[in-house]
Design an enzyme around this catalytic site. Structure first.
Site, short mmCIF file in Angstrom:
data_model
loop_
_atom_site.label_atom_id
_atom_site.label_comp_id
_atom_site.label_asym_id
_atom_site.label_seq_id
_atom_site.Cartn_x
_atom_site.Cartn_y
_atom_site.Cartn_z
N LYS A 1 1.06 -1.05 0.20
CA LYS A 1 -0.02 -0.09 0.11
C LYS A 1 0.87 1.17 0.01
CE LYS A 1 -4.14 -2.06 0.42
NZ LYS A 1 -5.17 -1.97 -0.71
N SER B 1 1.74 -9.43 -0.76
CA SER B 1 1.40 -8.36 -0.84
C SER B 1 1.51 -7.53 0.34
CB SER B 1 -0.06 -7.91 -1.30
OG SER B 1 -0.91 -8.89 -0.49
N GLU C 1 -9.74 5.56 2.68
CA GLU C 1 -10.91 4.25 3.58
C GLU C 1 -9.69 3.61 3.77
OE1 GLU C 1 -9.99 4.70 0.55
OE2 GLU C 1 -9.46 2.77 -0.25
C1 LIG Z 1 -1.69 -6.99 2.44
C2 LIG Z 1 -2.89 -6.64 1.68
N1 LIG Z 1 -2.90 -7.22 0.41
C3 LIG Z 1 -3.81 -7.06 -0.43
C4 LIG Z 1 -4.97 -6.22 -0.07
C5 LIG Z 1 -6.02 -6.06 -1.08
O1 LIG Z 1 -6.02 -4.68 -1.79
P1 LIG Z 1 -5.63 -4.54 -3.33
O2 LIG Z 1 -6.64 -5.86 -3.98
O3 LIG Z 1 -5.82 -3.26 -3.65
O4 LIG Z 1 -4.33 -4.96 -3.45
C6 LIG Z 1 -4.97 -5.34 1.08
C7 LIG Z 1 -5.64 -4.22 1.35
O5 LIG Z 1 -6.08 -3.92 2.38
C8 LIG Z 1 -3.78 -5.83 1.98
O6 LIG Z 1 -3.51 -4.99 3.19
#
Ligand SMILES: Cc1ncc(COP(=O)(O)O)c(C=O)c1O
Lengths: 270, 460
Positions: free
Chosen positions: B111, B406, B133
């Site tokens: 993020k 992620s 948000e």
């Molecule tokens: C660690 C992590 N991965 C994935 C996501 C999902 O979001 P996005 O699909 O925008 O990557 C989030 C959202 O809060 C997250 O914190």
């Protein structure tokens, strides 16, 4: 403004104008607290001085609405409201009154039913057209086609933040009237009318709009009087929703009567 | 998955793209096929135009790009590592699995990439306040962090249900000086937090930038958020070439709104040999209705400014989504993903809570990495893909898969402890008096405190 077609909203505003006053437009959501009350309240507004009735479709994600309307529409959905019932409400009001009845709706429910199908059913119910808070003319190709096909009004919004180019484009796209948002914000009663409203109306007129009505934050006869001095119509929502919530159809009738007292260049002075 | 009548011709479109040399990268918006656009109140159009204009200029400004690069390197800690997960790979048919370590970024997830970019844009626009948000709290924490760094006021909208699930992240945001507003409307999760953020934005647009946290929403957000995350894919592509000498066979990511996914997909979209997979939250199983698999089971509609796949009922009302992972608990998806699904370039599949939690535990125990539950959906997907792609192969280790890890799972420890039944009825970790919750009526400073008695007992 597209004027080739006859417009129920324009006719209602012009009738008020002929009486030397601005038009009063009252908003209530369909199905709050139930369908019959919505019909009764719409009729009560029309009989107590509202020239146009705006019936909202309760929607799960109403980003332009403040807490009073959100609470009402959430309750309507919880009580089992279905989108198709809005046509019953429109038909119920148009059968009993001369008021022009518009539907105010976020766009996804219309898309879901199909823009053409929705428009056909709205026209069949005697509806005047749609007010579309989250549809801008840039995305409205389907709605242009359907509204032309069924002779419905297209009421788009303009805001204090609208550029001259967007004002001109939106005025051109609209039929019936243009909805001028008085303030940068969401629906909800406010102490005073934003000073931005008068300028938006003037700019929208200057951009070619024949009829411009002002909404958002209008809740008292004094507000109505102030806006009626420069706009073609005044839109009241939250205050009427609070009235039906607290006092039912009778309270709606009473408030509409009070509000309409603020309307007239002619009548107010009388 | 997608309408059968269109699926075939859509696949041809993807083939044509790939064979004809037409690039799928850098789609500029506002439209991705028939998706995207600006289904927004007129009041916000001027603000969206301002963001778009500022972004387009910044993108072409070497000074801005240098500033962003410097923050990515010296503040976030980029480039993030690409780590081969050797022991984990044994559970994926023997395919070699590489993890793109976004969990190692400052604040613990991808993020931060988007947030730093947008916060710099907010400064360029002369805004003094950012709003955001958050679902899992990761985007809120990242926003609060960037706001602290750049001297901006920060307000974060968070569903009341998510505040409960991610209490530690609420505290983190507050420590960073942000105001957290619990949202009690609707389902009290991410979509309702976005609604309230939009209401705030329309009311305060003069001094406020809406720092949207995923590649969804009205133009220019999908294309802009993707741009700030493209660095993930660019690094991963270079790293895999360096470490293995070839492109991967598959790239996997989880899909909430789709930002981490589009960020890593981007660099591989034009490589016909690379299969791309997005894993949505299947919740308790798509057949139960309690899931967040917008592409798998939704149908096109508009929410929060974009036309995209959307979980909706026959009245067009948004259906509440469900996932064990707060960050994936969103009933729609970024519009570029809807397009990539329709043309068949990316395969989207649901992963259940159970599958994700099994993969979560597996990564903990085989690699010593506690992943975010969001990312665990991508891990679970990679296990399936690994088994598929290696089936019947003599040399499974020839198959290479990159998983976008992620985020890290520190925020999810309590959820995991509950899931794996590690807590007794008082919320203490079984077999200890290690408590993950503050017992009522005590004034303990820490939620995670071993009682003195237990600690002494252990030492003797
Ligand atoms: C660690 C992590 N991965 C994935 C996501 C999902 O979001 P996005 O699909 O925008 O990557 C989030 C959202 O809060 C997250 O914190």
């Amino acid at each position: 403004m597209t004027e080739q077609m006859s417009s129920k909203s324009a006719a209602a505003i012009d009738r008020a104008k002929a009486q030397g006053r601005a038009a009063l437009i009252g908003y209530l959501p369909a199905g709050y607290p139930d369908i019959q009350s919505s019909i009764d309240a719409g009729i009560a507004m029309a009989r107590n001085g509202a020239d146009l009735i705006e019936i909202g479709i309760p929607y799960s994600d109403p980003v332009m609405d403040g807490s009073v309307i959100q609470a009402a529409t959430t309750e309507a959905i919880a009580n089992g409201f279905h989108v198709a019932s809005v046509f019953d409400v429109v038909a119920g009001i148009t059968a009993a009154t001369d008021a022009a009845v518009l539907v105010m709706t976020y766009w996804n429910p219309v898309m879901r039913m199909g823009v053409d199908e929705f428009s056909r059913r709205l026209a069949e119910a005697g509806g005047a057209g749609l007010i579309t808070p989250d549809l801008i003319p840039d995305e409205a190709a389907e709605w242009f086609a359907a509204s032309d096909k069924y002779g419905l009004d297209r009421v788009f919004l303009v805001a204090p933040s609208s550029t001259p180019e967007r004002l001109a484009m939106t005025v051109e796209a609209s039929r019936g009237f243009v909805y001028a948002v008085s303030i940068m914000g969401v629906t909800g009663a406010r102490q005073s009318v934003s000073s931005a409203a008068e300028k938006v109306v003037a700019d929208t007129h200057a951009a070619g709009a024949e009829r411009v009505c002002v909404g958002l934050g209008v809740s008292t006869a004094d507000h109505v009087r102030e806006i009626a001095a420069y706009a073609d119509g005044v839109i009241v929502g939250t205050a009427l929703v609070a009235a039906i919530r607290d006092g039912g159809v009778d309270a709606v009738a009473q408030l509409t009567k009070n509000l309409s007292a603020g309307l007239g260049r002619a009548t107010a002075q009388a | 998955m997608v309408d059968a009548s269109t699926a075939n011709s859509d696949e041809n479109v993807a083939d044509a793209f790939l064979q004809g040399g037409t690039s799928l990268r850098n789609a500029a918006g506002p439209y991705f096929g028939s998706y995207g656009g600006r289904w927004m109140p007129e009041s916000l159009i001027a603000a969206l135009d301002e963001v778009e204009d500022t972004f387009e200029k910044a993108k072409a400004d070497p000074e801005f790009l240098a500033q962003l690069k410097d923050l990515n390197k010296n503040y976030s800690g980029r480039p993030s590592l690409l780590t081969e997960a050797k022991r984990f790979s044994e559970h994926a048919g023997g395919a070699r699995i590489f993890l793109k370590r976004e969990d190692l970024n400052h604040t613990g997830s991808h993020k931060i990439n988007n947030v730093l970019g947008q916060a710099l844009l907010a400064k360029r626009m002369g805004k003094t306040r950012v709003i955001a948000e958050t679902g899992a709290g990761q985007h809120g924490v990242a926003s609060a962090t960037a706001a602290a760094l750049l001297g901006l006021e920060c307000v974060v909208y968070m569903g009341a249900e998510d505040c409960r699930r991610q209490a530690l992240n609420v505290a983190r945001m507050q420590l960073l000086g942000a105001t957290v507003v619990p949202v009690t409307n609707g389902s009290q999760t991410l979509k309702d937090a976005i609604n309230d953020a939009l209401r705030d934005w329309v009311s305060n647009v003069d001094n406020t930038h809406y720092l949207l946290g995923t590649a969804a929403g009205a133009h220019p957000f999908p294309a802009m958020v993707r741009f700030f995350h493209e660095v993930i894919g660019e690094e991963a592509r270079a790293q895999i070439l360096e470490q293995t000498g070839k492109l991967p066979d598959a790239v996997c990511a989880c899909i909430g709104g789709g930002s981490n996914a589009i960020g890593i997909f981007h660099s591989f979209l034009d490589d016909a040999s690379v299969k791309i997979y997005g894993f949505e939250a299947g919740g308790e199983g798509v057949e139960t209705g309690r899931h967040a698999a917008a592409i798998t089971l939704g149908r096109p509609g508009v929410l929060h400014g974009a036309r995209s796949y959307l979980m909706q009922d026959e009245d067009g009302q948004t259906i509440e989504s469900h996932s064990i992972s707060a960050g994936l608990d969103y009933p729609s998806v970024g519009p570029e993903h809807s397009y990539l699904a329709d043309i068949g370039r990316v395969t989207y599949e649901p992963i259940t809570d159970t599958e994700a939690m099994e993969a979560f535990r597996l990564l903990c125990r085989t690699e010593g990495i506690i992943p975010a539950i969001e990312s665990s959906h991508a891990l679970a997907g990679a296990i399936k893909v690994g088994k598929q792609l290696t089936e019947g192969k003599e040399n499974p280790a020839d198959t290479i898969i990159i998983v976008n890890l992620s985020g890290r799972g520190d925020k999810d420890v309590e959820t995991a402890a509950e899931w794996f039944d590690m807590l007794d009825e008082n919320g203490n970790v079984k077999g200890t008096t290690l408590s993950t919750r503050k017992p009522k009526g005590t004034s303990e400073r820490s939620n995670l405190e071993i009682s003195t008695e237990e600690a002494n007992g252990g030492r003797n």
